[in-house]
Enzyme design. Structure first.
Site, PDB file in Angstrom:
ATOM      1  N   ARG A 173       0.821  -1.220   0.000  1.00  0.00           N
ATOM      2  CA  ARG A 173       0.000   0.000   0.000  1.00  0.00           C
ATOM      3  C   ARG A 173       0.852   1.265   0.000  1.00  0.00           C
ATOM      4  O   ARG A 173       0.504   2.267   0.615  1.00  0.00           O
ATOM      5  CB  ARG A 173      -0.965   0.022   1.198  1.00  0.00           C
ATOM      6  CG  ARG A 173      -1.898  -1.159   1.269  1.00  0.00           C
ATOM      7  CD  ARG A 173      -2.823  -1.261   0.051  1.00  0.00           C
ATOM      8  NE  ARG A 173      -3.609  -2.489   0.133  1.00  0.00           N
ATOM      9  CZ  ARG A 173      -3.246  -3.646  -0.424  1.00  0.00           C
ATOM     10  NH1 ARG A 173      -2.114  -3.730  -1.107  1.00  0.00           N
ATOM     11  NH2 ARG A 173      -3.992  -4.717  -0.319  1.00  0.00           N
ATOM     12  N   SER A 188     -11.286  -0.114   3.056  1.00  0.00           N
ATOM     13  CA  SER A 188     -10.489  -0.475   4.237  1.00  0.00           C
ATOM     14  C   SER A 188      -9.843   0.788   4.801  1.00  0.00           C
ATOM     15  O   SER A 188      -9.046   1.442   4.121  1.00  0.00           O
ATOM     16  CB  SER A 188      -9.416  -1.495   3.863  1.00  0.00           C
ATOM     17  OG  SER A 188     -10.012  -2.695   3.419  1.00  0.00           O
ATOM     18  N   GLU A 197      -5.342   4.161   5.973  1.00  0.00           N
ATOM     19  CA  GLU A 197      -5.075   3.998   4.545  1.00  0.00           C
ATOM     20  C   GLU A 197      -5.482   5.221   3.740  1.00  0.00           C
ATOM     21  O   GLU A 197      -4.740   5.652   2.864  1.00  0.00           O
ATOM     22  CB  GLU A 197      -5.782   2.746   4.023  1.00  0.00           C
ATOM     23  CG  GLU A 197      -5.411   2.398   2.589  1.00  0.00           C
ATOM     24  CD  GLU A 197      -5.815   0.983   2.205  1.00  0.00           C
ATOM     25  OE1 GLU A 197      -6.022   0.744   1.006  1.00  0.00           O
ATOM     26  OE2 GLU A 197      -5.908   0.114   3.095  1.00  0.00           O
TER      27      GLU A 197
END
Length: 376
Positions: free
Chosen positions: A175, A257, A368
């Site tokens: 990520r 998420s 995130e």
């Protein structure tokens, strides 16, 4: 794709409320909104804002942003450049496909499945636009975009020129990427113009790497299935978790998420297991453990589940209902707007969850989505 001309016309400015441009549906007004429908217009709009010394925020799908209730005191450039161009396709080299930054990601995945291009089918249903995917190194169900990206063409705001990055230059990790970690005047240095993908020409998917997905398909992990079957199975998994956008379903008024899965050193995971045993009992559930690759020094890392930590710290599905902000009723990893939440409401819930997990397990969750105008 041609290089922008020396003096392209700058798109006309508008006004907008950022809540209307993000999937979380929070955020105050932008001082100025400019819509760019081509790479040339995108470069021109960014260059004009930089030349004027204005704060700049580039928005495409808005699926990874939590903008403050004060809005953004500068120029917001809305990326709406779309197009998919096949530069080559053969069974030896695969399909080399160049995609404009504003193309909706799932539209591209659907086209890949229809065309028999394998490698991104497990990324079906992810909201947002193609240009955002290399920034976050978007991934799901065992696939990441870094596995198929061949080139990323960007406008470098610092050097004021167009550049092309190859995968080795992108610093892809879980990520994360070079594009996420570098900034210029407070926001991203690199503005993605287009992304080129190298995809396998095949009727079957890449090997199914995710256990739940394999179970849903009725196959063993590592099996390959028809591309359309893989896509539909992924969409079904995502729908069950509230991860496919639906304006009528507040479980999808989210950034997907909200926290990344923690990457721990083995000793840190052992400490987590010990804390879990003290909290949940010696015969209680054990924190998940998955391969997490290595850190910059080459040391082994262990990945664990943020959703597991959130749930076992006492924040179950639907925590916070009736709202205004609450965890999804379908998945603990999604923080949702129940219809009238402010950005402050979302941040308050995120802090409560993050701090609760830290207190229970000694692990600090990392958000995130990108926060604009405020911090977690």
């Amino acid at each position: 794709m041609s290089t922008p001309s020396t003096s392209p016309a700058t798109p006309a400015a508008e006004t907008a409320r950022l809540a209307d441009l993000t999937t979380m549906h929070v955020g105050g007004p932008a001082t100025r909104l400019v819509t760019a429908t081509s790479s040339d217009e995108l470069v021109a709009a960014v260059r004009a804002a930089d030349d004027a010394g204005e704060p700049l925020l580039v928005v495409s799908g808005g699926s990874n942003l939590v903008v403050s209730d004060d809005g953004f005191p500068g120029t917001v450039v809305l990326v709406r450049s779309e197009g998919i161009a096949v530069e080559s396709a053969d069974y030896c080299g695969g399909a080399f496909v160049r995609v404009q930054a504003g193309t909706p990601w799932d539209d591209f995945v659907a086209e890949a499945v229809r065309s028999g291009w394998a490698g991104i089918e497990a990324l079906s249903g992810i909201p947002g636009a193609v240009g955002a995917t290399p920034v976050q190194n978007v991934g799901a169900y065992g696939q990441e975009v870094s596995q198929t990206i061949a080139q990323v063409r960007v406008y470098d705001r610092e050097q004021q020129r167009i550049r092309t990055f190859f995968p080795v230059d992108c610093r892809f990790s879980y990520r994360h990427s070079l594009f996420k970690e570098t900034s210029h005047r407070g926001t991203g240095r690199y503005v993605v113009l287009e992304v080129a993908f190298q995809l396998e020409i095949a009727d079957l998917s890449r090997p199914i790497a995710y256990a739940d997905l394999a179970a849903g398909l009725g196959v063993e992990q590592g099996a390959r299935v028809p591309l359309a079957d893989a896509r539909e199975a992924v969409l079904e998994q995502r729908r069950r978790r509230g991860m496919v956008l639906d304006p009528a379903d507040h479980d999808t008024w989210s950034c997907g998420s909200f926290f990344t899965n923690p990457l721990l050193r083995p000793a840190e995971h052992d400490a987590l297991v010990a804390r879990a045993a003290a909290l949940l009992g010696p015969d209680g559930p054990v924190p998940p453990r998955f391969p997490g690759g290595t850190d910059d020094s080459g040391a082994e890392l262990v990945k664990t589940s943020a959703a597991w930590l959130i749930d076992k710290a006492g924040f179950g599905k639907g925590y916070g209902l009736p709202g205004p902000a609450a965890l999804s009723t379908k998945h603990t990893l999604a923080l949702t707007n129940r219809g009238h939440a402010t950005a402050a409401d979302v941040v308050a819930l995120a802090r409560e969850v993050r701090d609760g997990v830290q207190q229970a397990f000694g692990v600090t969750l990392v958000n995130e989505p990108v926060f604009v105008g405020h911090e977690l």
